[in-house]
Design a protein around this motif. Sequence first.
Motif, PDB file in Angstrom:
ATOM      1  N   UNK A   1      -6.321  -3.436   0.288  1.00  0.00           N
ATOM      2  CA  UNK A   1      -5.032  -3.153   0.912  1.00  0.00           C
ATOM      3  C   UNK A   1      -4.932  -1.673   1.332  1.00  0.00           C
ATOM      4  N   UNK A   2      -4.107  -1.423   2.318  1.00  0.00           N
ATOM      5  CA  UNK A   2      -3.908  -0.047   2.754  1.00  0.00           C
ATOM      6  C   UNK A   2      -3.241   0.752   1.628  1.00  0.00           C
ATOM      7  N   UNK A   3      -3.644   1.993   1.485  1.00  0.00           N
ATOM      8  CA  UNK A   3      -3.030   2.862   0.484  1.00  0.00           C
ATOM      9  C   UNK A   3      -1.541   3.009   0.821  1.00  0.00           C
ATOM     10  N   UNK A   4      -0.700   2.809  -0.181  1.00  0.00           N
ATOM     11  CA  UNK A   4       0.738   2.882   0.042  1.00  0.00           C
ATOM     12  C   UNK A   4       1.353   1.562   0.412  1.00  0.00           C
ATOM     13  N   UNK A   5       0.532   0.499   0.493  1.00  0.00           N
ATOM     14  CA  UNK A   5       1.045  -0.810   0.896  1.00  0.00           C
ATOM     15  C   UNK A   5       0.983  -1.826  -0.241  1.00  0.00           C
TER      16      UNK A   5
END
Length: 365
Positions: free
Chosen positions: A360-364
């Motif tokens: 997953x995208x960092x911060x997501x």
Amino acid sequence: MHRSKQVLTLFTLTFLLAACGGGGGGAGGGAKGPDATAQSVPKSAEDVNGTIDKSKVKRELVVGVDNPYYLFHEDIVVAQEKGYFKEFGIDKVDIKTIEDPLPALIGGSLDMALYDSDTTIAAAKKSNTGVRFLSVYLGGEANILGVGKGINTAADLKGKTITGGQFNSRNDAILRELLTKNGVVPDQDVKIVSTGGQSNERLQSVIAGVVDGASVQIRHRELLERAGGKFLFEETRKVPQNGWAANELLTESPETVTAFLTATLKARQFITDQANKDAVLAMMTKKGFDIPSEFADAYSAENAPTYHVADGGFDPADMDKFIKDQIGFKSVPEGTDWRTYTSLVPLWRAQKILGLPFRPAIGNV
């Protein structure tokens, strides 16, 4: 491919931990709470460590895999054969095929385990140990109704007997959804029965005429067609159904966890490149895996980058839905937040080292 399993009870887990000599997380002593393996979550790509200190990597590992089918072993075999483990500091990985590797992971006799995502997360919550889900291995879920000879349409199912496995399992539920989508009313147009075993046993039940149809897997197409049957309905969903988990190793040697994921994901890049099919199958055959032509023919589907997930990642929305569904099936305890029992830092590090996008995208998360 998801296998429905009963979640271990707290009593069983406590007993197993005691039997293994651990008081919670294992050899270290007292029980670990949910935050025992918490690592600072990076805020950006720059915060992710993109190197591995090989002097801190454990040289030999023992990992548990619950399924003897080659698909669940190939990342390790390819990483070993092509020297990827040594590249990142690991000399040897010993694979133990165990029907349920979680008790051994919790007890400390396994360093890592490959198992159903939901069962792992549920056991992490129930045991209150340091078990954490790390990355996805299979991110596609095949929902297929295989039928016997003479059944060619939905109308032909009228009055027939089919099975999705055990009642109240995920396989049973998604088969019922598949029937409904195709205009067949479960328990009215067809008789649904509960059966034990996994998909190979269900396939044999169809071929033997014990049932008229069953939930089967991609690799079963040719075997069923050879017996005069067919895939009547089929679909593939995005479901992060299976993946790697660690316990004590995550706190004792995070470099080793990152090294393992990096090496096996590098192997997966090789595996999911369809040009390498023959080379991969040759490696697995050399290691003693029985891969009949029917299973070899399923390689492109089972090793598609979106099925045998090429980057080890997943969409948090897909995991949200999966765990919510499994709570509904009572496979996961009510109120479970999968984020509490997941550690993504080793995956992000591996992705960065291999030049893969963060997912997953960092911060997501």
